[in-house]
Structure formats: structure tokens, C-alpha cells
Design an enzyme around this catalytic site. Structure first.
Site, PDB file in Angstrom:
ATOM      1  N   CYS A  86      62.573  79.935 -62.088  1.00 21.90           N
ATOM      2  CA  CYS A  86      61.424  79.060 -61.869  1.00 21.90           C
ATOM      3  C   CYS A  86      60.889  78.535 -63.206  1.00 21.90           C
ATOM      4  O   CYS A  86      61.565  77.758 -63.870  1.00 21.90           O
ATOM      5  CB  CYS A  86      60.357  79.766 -61.049  1.00 21.90           C
ATOM      6  SG  CYS A  86      59.199  78.603 -60.265  1.00 21.90           S
TER       7      CYS A  86
ATOM      8  N   HIS B 227      63.054  82.184 -56.424  1.00 23.94           N
ATOM      9  CA  HIS B 227      62.589  83.565 -56.532  1.00 23.94           C
ATOM     10  C   HIS B 227      63.284  84.408 -55.461  1.00 23.94           C
ATOM     11  O   HIS B 227      63.704  83.894 -54.417  1.00 23.94           O
ATOM     12  CB  HIS B 227      61.076  83.646 -56.290  1.00 23.94           C
ATOM     13  CG  HIS B 227      60.249  82.994 -57.342  1.00 23.94           C
ATOM     14  ND1 HIS B 227      60.124  83.489 -58.610  1.00 23.94           N
ATOM     15  CD2 HIS B 227      59.475  81.864 -57.301  1.00 23.94           C
ATOM     16  CE1 HIS B 227      59.306  82.714 -59.307  1.00 23.94           C
ATOM     17  NE2 HIS B 227      58.907  81.721 -58.531  1.00 23.94           N
TER      18      HIS B 227
END
Length: 542
Positions: free
Chosen positions: A376, A462
Site C-alpha cells: 500500500c 493488504h
């Protein structure tokens, strides 16, 4: 257990389920653990139960199947309750972007940035986005009463569809400076008619003073909802504690409904991404020697505003994998893998990496073919360029230049639950980001909607390492690049390990709490005749 619904069962009668609020004498007293433990204990008894936290401040979040962002602690509690997480379980999520401001996520969607003074002062995010949206479609700031209305409506919906709802408070209910705008502790308890159990961490010391002081700082109307206390993290012989518990009951008129022992290695998802030891090791779900000849050392850069650091929990669960959080370049020297985790401040993280010399150390690793993984915000930092007029408003900023990626921050946040394949294995994950990545020429391999160049990997996903087959395949690639004789254990099942940990929380409640007393509170509500403990809230605070 049908009686837990009080007026009826799940028969269309309109009866609502029971409820309980778990408050704490301080932050980190154990509210999340106790809430999850009660949820798992009830679920094992066949009770339809749901968790709830009206307002959460956390950088660790999760995406529900309907695409709503909630606190990761509430997703963990939903797993403990054996129900699917939803935005109803955490209607307000505050994601800090600095010491003074946070992004406000309302019913799973971001509605803007707000200062602490603005949020805890006379205003908060609007409760009804359709009617309170301005011409740009952004939700305007509205009053605390409207926000409390949204919170109580979410709680009531959960109570209509479940036998019981176990609510978690935030911080301490005796934060008298915030009481007038409180929607998560006594403000919620009074609005929804909930009994309150106050948890205290005895390992910190001063638990009796904390219980008494917490109660005595509340107004008479608030005190009427404080029904019991629960001691957490006790070490030693409980009989030595009993005289103090008896005196506490004499002083306050309230019983202690449990003394939970100190339990090592619970391995539950953390709520607050700002509190993590830079020198400590990640908790390990499994204590076992390496399956192969070598261990694998993983260093996680403890970037500012680190978010979803729970991504590395699945790595720490592998026998022979050692995970550390680091903040100095020399700490990367013996690492077989460096992880750049998510962050709520990608540009700020880049500045931090450069200031500390970590950026140069990571670049040297990449040049030497030593593995680096960016997730991310960490993935964004590894790219060539970032255009950010949204998060930091810094404009165009140079990335580390290790992946052929350009990132543009969009006003709309991406919230998704992707499923794909990498390294020949099925992978599930979740996405929470404003940055939109454009992959340029030069990538050697596509990787979970990101890419790989040499030993540098990047993805917005994630949670991907919780997919067991993919995690093993990735660790084999890391071990080969690092020249380690490390072999992933073939039987590590991260989902099963998490279930075992949630069962341990349920065991704590079942074995060390007065479950009959808890059931009475959940079913019957606030007890009658609870005495007032002077002096009460100063100045008549509500």
C-alpha cells in the site's frame, strides 16, 4: 438462550437483543480483548451476538464485503462472534493524519478531514449524508446530536437482528473534558440504556484507585449505568486480591465480575497503529523451531502513521520467521526481507526514510538483489513519482525509484476486497488507499495489481500474506534470494491460528469471569438501586 432477548426471540415480534458496554479505566486496559472474549463465549453457547464500537480511532482498518471501512479490531471481534463484519459495527472511524487532525470515516466511507478541536468541539460529521451533502457531494459537518443519532440507529439495527450486542468503549468514560461530546462511552450507554462493565489493567498498578476514581468522576446519571468491574492481566493468587475487591464493593456498591489472568501471546489485531515498539518483536502465534536449517529475518520499517501493520502477523506466525520493527539503516544489515508497510502519510514516510538514511539502505539492498516488499503506502513509496494534492498536498514528490510506478492521489478512496493469483497460488486481500498507481514499462512481473522488478515487490493489497499457499511461495522466493536454507512449514494455517487465539479469549471469560452475572446484565439491562459515589462530575458535567 432465547431468554437473552428479554421480550421474545427471533420470531418477528420486534423484540430487541440484550446489550452491554465494556468500558475501561484507561486506553489499552483490555476493552478489545474482553469484548472479543465475551463475543466468542456467547457464540459458542449458540447466542447470535455482534460487536459494536460507536467511534474508533485507529490506523488499522479493514474492508467489509460491501466495501465499507471499519476498525480492524471490530473485524476481529466479528470473527470472534462468528458473524460477517459490517459498517454497522463501527459507524465512526477516525484515522489520524497528524497529531491534530484525522480523516473521518462515517458508515464505512470517508467524509473528510477534521481537526481534533472541530470533532470533539461543537460539531462532528453529518449523520445523514444525502440531506447534508454540499454541491460537491462532500458531507458537511453537522452537530453531535445528529452523529449520536446515527450511532444509536446502527446499534438498534444490530440489536434487532441479534440476540446480544457487546459494545466497546474508547479511552476512559471519565475523560471529563470530552463528556459533552461523548458518543462512545457514557453518552452511548445512556442513549441506548446499556449497563456498563469497567475493565481495569491491574498489571499497570493502581487498579482499585482507577475503578473508584472512574466511577466517582461521573455524574449521578452516568453512574447509574456503571454496573460492575472486571480486573484484567492479574498475576498471582486471586485470594490475595479478594479483600480489595470486597472493599471496592463496599465503597461503590458494585461487584467485580471477573479477574482475568495475564495471558501471553494472545495475538489479536491491534487497534492503535501509533503504539508499537520500534525495538520489540512482533507477537508470535506459534513458538516453534525453524522447519528448515535457517531462520528468516524480516525487518519492518516503522514509518510514521503506520497503518495495518497486522499485515506482518502472518509472517510472524511462521516457525523460524523473526519479525522486527526497525528505524535505523544498520538494522537492515542482517535482514533477509525488508517490508515497507502501509501508512496514512506516504509523502511523510518518504521524508522520514530519507532523513534516517533508510532510503539509501533500501536502494543498496535492491541493487544487490536483496528482497524488499512494499504494501500500500510502502508500494507507493517504492515508485518513481507521487502526485499528491489530497493527503499531504505536497504536489509532485520523487519516490524511491525502485519500481516503474507513478502514483496520483485521488479524492475518492479505493475500498475493495480483491481476489487473484500470484506465484501460482490463490490470494485474497483488501485495499484501502487514495493513491492510484500507473504501472509503466519496465516491470518484470505483475504482482497482485502491483509489480516486481528484480527482488523488489509492490502491491496495494493488504492481508495477502494470510493466504497460506501464497505466503509459503513468497517466503521460498525470499529465502532463495537471501541464500537462506529456510523452508516454510507445510502445515501452518493462519486462519486456524487466529481461531485458536479467539477461542483462548473465550476461555478467559468462561473460566475466569462470573458469566451468570454477565448474562443477567446483558439480558436484564441496568440494575436498579446502584448507589451514587461522590463527588460526581465536576461542575455538573452531563
Amino acid at each position: 438462550m432465547s431468554g437473552i432477548r428479554g421480550e421474545g426471540g427471533m420470531d418477528g415480534s420486534g423484540a430487541r437483543g440484550g446489550g452491554l458496554l465494556v468500558a475501561g479505566t484507561t486506553s489499552d486496559a483490555g476493552k478489545s480483548v474482553v469484548t472479543a472474549g465475551i463475543c466468542r463465549w456467547l457464540a459458542r453457547k449458540g447466542v447470535s451476538v455482534a460487536p459494536f464500537k460507536a467511534q474508533n480511532m485507529s490506523l488499522n482498518s479493514f474492508v467489509t464485503r460491501e466495501g465499507a471501512e471499519i476498525g480492524r479490531a471490530q473485524a476481529m471481534q466479528a470473527a470472534a462472534a462468528r458473524v460477517e463484519p459490517s459498517a454497522l459495527m463501527n459507524p465512526v472511524l477516525l484515522k489520524p493524519g497528524s497529531d491534530r487532525s484525522s480523516q473521518v470515516v462515517l458508515l464505512g466511507k470517508p467524509v473528510g478531514e477534521l481537526s481534533a478541536r472541530g470533532y470533539f468541539g461543537r460539531s462532528g460529521p453529518a449523520a445523514n449524508p444525502p440531506s447534508d451533502a454540499d454541491s460537491s457531494g462532500r458531507t458537511r459537518v453537522s452537530g453531535r446530536e445528529a452523529l449520536l443519532g446515527t450511532v444509536t440507529e446502527c446499534l438498534e439495527e444490530l440489536r434487532r437482528t441479534h440476540d446480544a450486542v457487546i459494545c466497546e468503549g474508547a479511552g476512559s468514560p471519565a475523560e471529563i473534558n470530552l463528556r459533552r461530546t461523548d458518543i462512545v462511552n457514557m453518552g452511548l450507554a445512556r442513549a441506548a440504556g446499556l449497563p456498563v462493565v469497567v475493565v481495569g489493567d491491574i498489571d499497570r498498578g493502581g487498579v482499585f484507585a482507577s475503578f473508584f476514581g472512574t466511577t466517582a468522576l461521573l455524574s449521578a446519571a452516568d453512574q447509574r449505568h456503571v454496573a460492575a468491574y472486571l480486573v484484567n492481566k492479574f498475576r498471582g493468587d486471586v485470594s490475595l486480591l479478594e479483600p480489595g475487591l470486597d472493599m471496592l464493593r463496599e465503597l461503590t456498591g458494585r461487584p467485580t465480575v471477573g479477574v482475568l489472568p495475564f495471558a501471553h501471546g494472545l495475538g489479536i489485531d491491534e487497534e492503535d497503529g501509533l503504539r508499537v515498539s520500534l525495538r520489540g518483536t512482533v507477537r508470535e502465534s506459534v513458538v516453534a523451531p525453524p522447519y528448515g536449517a535457517d531462520v528468516l529475518r524480516i525487518a519492518v520499517a516503522a514509518v510514521p502513521l503506520m497503518s495495518n501493520f497486522t499485515d506482518v502477523d502472518a509472517l510472524a506466525a511462521e516457525p523460524g520467521v523473526v519479525v522486527r520493527f526497525v528505524d535505523r539503516p544498520e538494522e537492515l544489515a542482517d535482514a533477509d526481507l525488508v517490508v515497507l508497510p502501509g501508512t496514512r502519510g506516504t509523502v511523510r514516510a518518504l521524508e522520514w526514510l530519507r532523513e534516517r538514511g533508510l532510503a539509501d539502505a533500501i536502494a543498496r539492498r535492491a541493487a544487490e538483489g536483496r528482497p524488499v516488499l512494499g504494501v500500500c503506502g510502502g508500494f507507493q513509496a517504492l515508485g518513481e513519482r507521487i502526485e499528491d494534492e489530497i493527503e499531504s498536498k505536497a504536489g509532485t514528490v520523487a519516490g524511491l525509484g525502485l519500481l516503474p510506478v507513478r502514483v496520483r492521489f485521488a479524492a475518492e478512496k479505493t475500498l475493495a476486497r480483491p481476489v487473484g493469483e500470484a506465484l501460482g497460488e490463490r490470494v485474497e486481500g483488501y485495499e484501502i488507499h487514495h493513491g492510484v498507481a500507473e504501472l509503466l514499462d519496465g516491470a518484470e512481473e505483475r504482482f497482485l495489481d502491483g509489480c516486481r522488478v528484480g527482488s523488489v515487490w509492490g502491491t496495494h493489497w493488504h492481508g495477502s500474506l494470510e493466504s497460506d499457499g501464497f505466503r509459503r511461495a513468497f517466503l521460498r522466493r525470499v529465502a532463495a534470494a537471501a541464500g537462506r536454507a529456510f523452508v516454510p512449514a507445510p502445515d501452518t494455517r493462519f486462519g486456524e491460528l487466529r481461531e485458536e487465539q479467539l477461542d483462548r479469549l473465550g476461555d478467559l471469560i468462561e473460566e475466569h469471569a462470573d458469566t451468570d452475572a454477565l448474562l443477567r446484565l446483558i439480558e436484564k439491562g441496568v440494575p436498579e438501586g446502584l448507589p451514587f459515589v461522590p463527588p460526581g462530575a465536576p461542575g455538573g458535567t452531563s
